[in-house]
Design an enzyme around this catalytic site. Structure first.
Site, PDB file in Angstrom:
ATOM      1  N   ASP A  72       0.851  -1.191   0.000  1.00 23.75           N
ATOM      2  CA  ASP A  72       0.000   0.000   0.000  1.00 23.75           C
ATOM      3  C   ASP A  72       0.884   1.236   0.000  1.00 23.75           C
ATOM      4  OD1 ASP A  72       0.903  -0.662   2.507  1.00 23.75           O
ATOM      5  OD2 ASP A  72      -1.084  -0.916   3.371  1.00 23.75           O
ATOM      6  N   GLU A 131      -5.905   3.027   3.739  1.00 28.03           N
ATOM      7  CA  GLU A 131      -6.471   3.527   4.997  1.00 28.03           C
ATOM      8  C   GLU A 131      -7.960   3.856   4.865  1.00 28.03           C
ATOM      9  OE1 GLU A 131      -5.073   3.352   7.739  1.00 28.03           O
ATOM     10  OE2 GLU A 131      -2.929   3.314   7.350  1.00 28.03           O
TER      11      GLU A 131
HETATM   12  C1  LIG Z   1      -3.476  -1.489   9.303  1.00 33.43           C
HETATM   13  C2  LIG Z   1      -4.476  -0.433   9.583  1.00 33.43           C
HETATM   14  O1  LIG Z   1      -4.299   0.330  10.522  1.00 33.43           O
HETATM   15  N1  LIG Z   1      -5.531  -0.372   8.773  1.00 33.43           N
HETATM   16  C3  LIG Z   1      -6.620   0.535   8.959  1.00 33.43           C
HETATM   17  C4  LIG Z   1      -7.672   0.226   7.923  1.00 33.43           C
HETATM   18  C5  LIG Z   1      -8.823   1.202   7.945  1.00 33.43           C
HETATM   19  C6  LIG Z   1     -10.134   0.547   7.703  1.00 33.43           C
HETATM   20  C7  LIG Z   1     -11.292   1.493   7.519  1.00 33.43           C
HETATM   21  N2  LIG Z   1     -10.984   2.708   6.876  1.00 33.43           N
HETATM   22  C8  LIG Z   1     -11.928   1.787   8.879  1.00 33.43           C
HETATM   23  O2  LIG Z   1     -11.533   2.748   9.541  1.00 33.43           O
HETATM   24  O3  LIG Z   1     -12.839   1.069   9.259  1.00 33.43           O
HETATM   25  C9  LIG Z   1      -7.199   0.373  10.365  1.00 33.43           C
HETATM   26  O4  LIG Z   1      -7.675   1.378  10.909  1.00 33.43           O
HETATM   27  O5  LIG Z   1      -7.180  -0.737  10.935  1.00 33.43           O
END
Ligand SMILES: CC(=O)N[C@@H](CCC[C@H](N)C(=O)O)C(=O)O
Length: 380
Positions: A72, A131
């Site tokens: 990413d 993200e």
């Molecule tokens: C690895 C990481 O931190 N990923 C993010 C992914 C975001 C998912 C989505 N936008 C949400 O906020 O539900 C995380 O916050 O886990």
């Protein structure tokens, strides 16, 4: 490319973080670096509807399959507080989830295979918008993984500050949670602070709603299972002596299974409906899972991955527990079999914090471990 070059590259990427779907400088810099590699076996691809994405194919010498590797490339709306000499030059934006490390590791692996032609074909996917905005799903739906970019098995990593720098963590089954983004708009009636009887106060309704939402995890789900609801943002009102006629709450739901996410979604809908009736207000609830499915590792491929890492004396392998972080690689793994794993970056600060400072020695170790795994996989 020496480890020194990789560290320079990581530091440059760290300085130019960009938010989901706006990774233009990052895209151009990545293309510049890839352009400096030997081009003999290499084909570049792009996705019209996702202009910051980059696909790179390396032609195998005697291919049995095409192996995909995803990184990413986006960053977070966080003001960096590391005091590093190579801190972000973009105010309010930071690589606070380590995607600068992810990209650099991918470039290191890609560089190796441009110099040593792989047996199988390799496709590297530099993915925008992890993200938010579901870049992985958008790419898949745009048919990015077709024709020469068709992938038979897919691998990707996430950095992990709580694991020692350079270690590899993984597990069979679900590695990361699925997530749903929550947006709630409450609409009542504003008015003078002195005359509450003439208004309908959305600060009070929002406070009740937030308290009731907190009962979902504690009262509605099996305690042996797990789920998370975090409401990370709330906005209401303009000044102390005006009753707020509108409030907005934003948050995220996490669950290790799709059925858990759906159960929490349903309870949230029910509670919003109840607050609408109790407070005679209008609630618009938007639930958006996008492509953030639980990250489910493929059994056969992950068994092979773990066996290789465990038996490689150069790799510090750690069997990990499932994590409540989300990842839209979960969507890609729901379409293409593969494995997601952690790369330890040994830091006291956690992901999504303004002080995250991954240990850069993890980069070279990560490149070596993954390159050896891929070479070994191609022998099978
Ligand atoms: C690895 C990481 O931190 N990923 C993010 C992914 C975001 C998912 C989505 N936008 C949400 O906020 O539900 C995380 O916050 O886990």
């Amino acid at each position: 490319m020496s480890e020194m070059n990789l560290i320079d590259i990581r530091r440059h990427l760290h300085q130019i973080p960009e938010l989901a779907l706006h990774e233009n400088q990052t895209h151009d810099y990545l293309l510049h670096i890839i352009g400096s590699f030997k081009q003999k076996y290499l084909t570049l691809g792009s996705i019209e509807s996702l202009p910051t994405a980059i696909l790179v194919r390396i032609k195998g010498s005697n291919p049995n399959r095409t192996i995909g590797y995803r990184t990413d490339i986006d960053a977070l709306p966080i003001e960096e507080k590391t005091n590093l000499p190579f801190s972000s030059i973009h105010p309010g934006v930071m690589h606070a989830c380590g995607h600068d490390v992810h990209m650099t590791v991918a470039l290191g692996i890609l560089h190796y295979f441009t110099e040593h032609q792989p047996k199988d074909n390799l496709v590297f996917f530099f993915q925008p918008a992890e993200e938010s905005e579901s870049g992985g799903r958008l790419a898949y739906e745009a048919n990015a993984f077709s024709d020469q970019f068709r992938i038979n098995e897919f691998y990707g990593l996430h950095d992990n500050p709580s694991l020692p720098a350079g270690s590899i963590g993984c597990r069979m089954g679900t590695l990361f949670a699925g997530t749903t983004e929550i947006n709630i708009d409450l609409t009542g009636k504003g008015g003078h602070a002195a005359y509450p009887q003439n208004a309908n106060d959305m600060v009070v309704a929002a406070a009740q709603l937030i308290s009731q939402i907190q009962t979902i995890i504690s009262r509605s789900i099996d305690p042996i299972q797990s789920g998370v609801i975090t409401l990370g943002k709330i906005e209401a009102g303009t000044i102390r002596n005006v009753i707020a006629g509108h409030a907005r709450i934003e948050g995220t739901i996490r669950g290790l299974t799709q059925s858990m996410i759906e159960l929490i979604d349903q309870r949230l809908k029910d509670i919003c409906h109840g607050i609408e009736l109790s407070y005679n207000c209008k609630i618009d609830l938007e639930l958006n899972q996008g492509g953030y499915y639980p990250v489910k590792n493929n059994s056969a491929l992950t068994k092979g991955f773990i066996n290789f890492m465990k038996n490689n004396s150069d790799v510090d392998f750690i069997e990990t527990q499932p994590a409540m972080t989300g990842e839209d690689f979960g969507y890609l793994l729901s379409k293409i079999p593969g494995t997601m794993f952690w790369l330890g970056v040994g830091d006291d600060s956690s992901l999504h914090t303004a002080t995250l400072t991954p240990d850069e020695s993890s980069i070279g170790k990560g490149v070596n471990a993954i390159t050896s795994f891929l070479e070994n996989r191609m022998k099978e």
